[in-house]
Design a protein around this motif. Structure first.
Motif, PDB file in Angstrom:
ATOM      1  N   ALA A 169      41.312  53.177  41.595  1.00  0.00           N
ATOM      2  CA  ALA A 169      42.344  53.240  40.555  1.00  0.00           C
ATOM      3  C   ALA A 169      43.051  51.899  40.446  1.00  0.00           C
ATOM      4  CB  ALA A 169      43.343  54.343  40.888  1.00  0.00           C
ATOM      5  N   ALA A 170      43.583  51.627  39.248  1.00  0.00           N
ATOM      6  CA  ALA A 170      44.203  50.322  38.988  1.00  0.00           C
ATOM      7  C   ALA A 170      45.696  50.313  39.213  1.00  0.00           C
ATOM      8  CB  ALA A 170      43.916  49.907  37.547  1.00  0.00           C
TER       9      ALA A 170
ATOM     10  N   ASP B 262      44.483  42.257  42.871  1.00  0.00           N
ATOM     11  CA  ASP B 262      43.186  42.521  43.489  1.00  0.00           C
ATOM     12  C   ASP B 262      42.773  43.978  43.304  1.00  0.00           C
ATOM     13  OD1 ASP B 262      41.018  41.401  45.181  1.00  0.00           O
ATOM     14  OD2 ASP B 262      41.677  42.968  46.565  1.00  0.00           O
ATOM     15  N   ARG B 263      43.735  44.871  43.311  1.00  0.00           N
ATOM     16  CA  ARG B 263      43.435  46.289  43.089  1.00  0.00           C
ATOM     17  C   ARG B 263      42.939  46.511  41.657  1.00  0.00           C
ATOM     18  NH1 ARG B 263      44.643  51.081  45.660  1.00  0.00           N
ATOM     19  NH2 ARG B 263      44.907  52.923  44.318  1.00  0.00           N
ATOM     20  N   PHE B 264      43.614  45.864  40.707  1.00  0.00           N
ATOM     21  CA  PHE B 264      43.146  45.966  39.317  1.00  0.00           C
ATOM     22  C   PHE B 264      41.737  45.392  39.185  1.00  0.00           C
ATOM     23  CE2 PHE B 264      42.726  43.587  35.257  1.00  0.00           C
ATOM     24  CZ  PHE B 264      42.442  44.679  34.462  1.00  0.00           C
ATOM     25  N   LEU B 265      41.490  44.248  39.801  1.00  0.00           N
ATOM     26  CA  LEU B 265      40.170  43.615  39.716  1.00  0.00           C
ATOM     27  C   LEU B 265      39.083  44.560  40.218  1.00  0.00           C
ATOM     28  CD1 LEU B 265      38.566  41.018  39.124  1.00  0.00           C
ATOM     29  CD2 LEU B 265      39.048  40.275  41.459  1.00  0.00           C
ATOM     30  N   HIS B 266      39.352  45.276  41.309  1.00  0.00           N
ATOM     31  CA  HIS B 266      38.347  46.194  41.843  1.00  0.00           C
ATOM     32  C   HIS B 266      38.209  47.463  41.004  1.00  0.00           C
ATOM     33  CE1 HIS B 266      38.638  43.562  45.403  1.00  0.00           C
ATOM     34  NE2 HIS B 266      37.433  43.997  45.652  1.00  0.00           N
TER      35      HIS B 266
ATOM     36  N   ALA C 117      41.104  34.716  39.551  1.00  0.00           N
ATOM     37  CA  ALA C 117      41.787  35.847  40.179  1.00  0.00           C
ATOM     38  C   ALA C 117      42.689  35.392  41.314  1.00  0.00           C
ATOM     39  CB  ALA C 117      40.745  36.847  40.693  1.00  0.00           C
ATOM     40  N   GLU C 118      42.253  34.381  42.046  1.00  0.00           N
ATOM     41  CA  GLU C 118      43.008  33.936  43.215  1.00  0.00           C
ATOM     42  C   GLU C 118      44.398  33.408  42.863  1.00  0.00           C
ATOM     43  OE1 GLU C 118      38.602  33.193  44.238  1.00  0.00           O
ATOM     44  OE2 GLU C 118      39.903  33.141  42.478  1.00  0.00           O
TER      45      GLU C 118
ATOM     46  N   ILE D 275      39.783  38.870  34.508  1.00  0.00           N
ATOM     47  CA  ILE D 275      39.594  37.503  35.016  1.00  0.00           C
ATOM     48  C   ILE D 275      39.142  37.617  36.467  1.00  0.00           C
ATOM     49  CG2 ILE D 275      40.811  35.391  35.637  1.00  0.00           C
ATOM     50  CD1 ILE D 275      42.714  36.147  33.187  1.00  0.00           C
ATOM     51  N   ARG D 276      38.049  36.957  36.783  1.00  0.00           N
ATOM     52  CA  ARG D 276      37.450  37.110  38.112  1.00  0.00           C
ATOM     53  C   ARG D 276      37.660  35.836  38.957  1.00  0.00           C
ATOM     54  NH1 ARG D 276      35.043  42.022  37.646  1.00  0.00           N
ATOM     55  NH2 ARG D 276      34.232  42.594  35.581  1.00  0.00           N
ATOM     56  N   GLU D 277      36.902  35.746  40.051  1.00  0.00           N
ATOM     57  CA  GLU D 277      37.162  34.726  41.060  1.00  0.00           C
ATOM     58  C   GLU D 277      36.736  33.323  40.602  1.00  0.00           C
ATOM     59  OE1 GLU D 277      36.283  38.740  42.801  1.00  0.00           O
ATOM     60  OE2 GLU D 277      35.280  37.407  41.366  1.00  0.00           O
ATOM     61  N   ALA D 278      37.220  32.313  41.335  1.00  0.00           N
ATOM     62  CA  ALA D 278      36.960  30.910  40.978  1.00  0.00           C
ATOM     63  C   ALA D 278      35.462  30.614  40.956  1.00  0.00           C
ATOM     64  CB  ALA D 278      37.671  29.986  41.965  1.00  0.00           C
ATOM     65  N   GLU D 279      34.726  31.119  41.930  1.00  0.00           N
ATOM     66  CA  GLU D 279      33.275  30.881  41.957  1.00  0.00           C
ATOM     67  C   GLU D 279      32.625  31.460  40.705  1.00  0.00           C
ATOM     68  OE1 GLU D 279      29.370  31.730  44.811  1.00  0.00           O
ATOM     69  OE2 GLU D 279      31.267  32.776  45.184  1.00  0.00           O
TER      70      GLU D 279
END
Length: 446
Positions: A198-199, A205-209, A271-272, A287-291
């Protein structure tokens, strides 16, 4: 051939390269592109760009949520097109939601056109929508000039625009394939997201997952296979998962008719760096991680990703839930129409890319995708739509300087490089203090 106006620039993006040029305009169109010091036709007015300015074609943004009628407090045609003009965008294509009614039949399209007609500061076209039960409406909408059809594979965020289940998507794509119409897809799998975390809460980070890459990857694979089976043209909206790039490459190698876009916010933010509770950064997919961001840049440079468009999706301040910072409750969308060019150019130049690349991604590419092939380029016969751009001038984004309706921006406080000093539409500079001169566009007609 005579000209009314000649724009001279030491730096002009023409034919995929940067060069000095004089651009001759008669009426609303470019009639010649000559050497910088070419003879000026008798009676023509000369406009000399400053040495620090580059003449670009006006941008084409094929992913904009204007929201009018029905949710005009979120945004409207006047405010959205003012923001577009301020950002060097001379053509937008409006999404079929979040307006009420959504653009899912001809009557709704006519209602939207009636509202937009006298408010547009830039040219405006429209996407149609594909929802359960409206396959019989697709051909009439296409005949009326929509540029293609948008669908969702999960809840769209608004109840009046329901998503398509797999069998419904196949039915709709068989119809769009018969029309040779483009189906543009919000590709996240509803069942995968139903089974994700759940968001709710302030933790980014919880929203991202709650919107995992796997949900995006699964939906994109489904779209690819349906495009393969039906022969229809498909377009993946706002790609955020770099995991999908190998299957996109493979599908194209197999001849699947697939195009892909990403957005400035996926190329700018990571994301970071998003603080907990900073719901101005919420968008879907996230929006996801830098990589991941760097891999998206790589996909863009190699051509697996075709275009960059803003997915301008504003809302009122209260809907972002700044009072609680709850990502689960906040509206998902980023308002980036006015700053998209600067955001992409800032990232591009940091990575060694040229303005010619940005023009291909944000002007020529979206123009070609929508069939508006006399836009997004500086060449004889093209519309005289331009952005006068100062690529070395930096600025800090201030909410008070943005023209969109509500004071919400993920870019607020961010320093960007590249200032649009003037925008030309139909051979004349846009004056935001004058009456709007934008036109409503139909597919196949400029």
């Amino acid at each position: 051939m005579g000209a009314d106006v000649v724009l001279r620039a030491r730096r002009t993006v023409v034919g995929g390269r940067e060069t000095s040029a004089s651009v001759h305009v008669r009426g609303e169109r470019i009639v010649a592109v000559e050497a910088y010091d070419a003879l000026v036709p008798e009676g023509a007015r000369v406009v000399d760009l400053a040495d620090d300015e580059v003449l670009l074609p006006g941008l084409v943004d094929s992913h904009v949520h204007v929201n009018e009628p029905g949710r005009t407090e979120w945004e409207g045609f006047a405010s959205a097109t003012r923001a577009a003009a301020a950002g060097g965008v001379t053509t937008i294509i409006d999404m079929p939601l979040n307006s009420i009614p959504p653009t899912v039949n001809v009557a709704a399209l006519e209602e939207k056109r009636a509202v937009a007609r006298d408010q547009a500061y830039v040219d405006v076209g429209f996407w149609g929508g594909a929802i359960p039960g409206n396959v019989p409406d697709l051909k009439p909408l296409f005949d009326e000039g929509v540029f293609g059809f948008k669908c969702f594979l999960l809840h769209s965020g608004v109840d009046e625009f329901p998503h398509l289940e797999p069998d419904q998507l196949e039915e709709a794509m068989r119809e769009t394939g018969s029309l040779d119409a483009l189906m543009i897809v919000h590709a996240e799998d509803s069942h995968a997201i139903d089974h994700a975390a759940a968001a709710d809460g302030e933790e980014y980070d919880r929203f991202l997952h709650s919107r995992p890459r796997g949900a995006e990857n699964l939906a994109i694979a489904q779209v690819i296979e349906l495009a393969r089976w039906t022969g229809a043209r498909a377009h993946i909206l706002h790609l955020s998962s770099s995991d999908a790039l190998p299957m996109i490459r493979s599908a194209r190698a197999d001849g699947v008719r697939l195009t892909v876009e990403t957005c400035p916010h996926y190329l700018s933010f990571t994301a970071e760096e998003i603080p907990d509770g900073a719901t101005e950064f919420k968008c879907c997919p996230p929006i996801r991680e830098a990589e991941n961001r760097e891999l998206l840049w790589g996909g863009l440079v190699e051509g697996a990703i075709d275009i960059v468009v803003t997915d301008h999706s504003p809302c009122t301040e209260d809907l972002k839930r700044f009072d609680t910072g709850d990502f689960g409750q906040a509206w998902g969308g980023i308002a980036g129409l006015q700053v998209g060019l600067a955001a992409v150019w800032t990232g591009a130049r940091q990575r060694g890319h040229a303005l010619t690349d940005v023009v291909r991604w944000m002007a020529t590419g979206p123009a070609d995708q929508t069939g508006l092939t006399d836009r997004g380029r500086i060449e004889p016969g093209a519309m005289a739509n331009f952005a006068v751009f100062a690529p070395d001038e930096a600025f800090t984004v201030e909410i008070s300087h943005l023209h969109h309706k509500n004071p919400v921006s993920a870019y607020a406080g961010r320093t960007l490089t590249g200032v649009v000093r003037q925008t030309w539409l139909h051979g004349t500079p846009v004056d935001l203090d004058a009456d709007p001169r934008g036109r409503l566009l139909t597919r196949g007609q400029s």
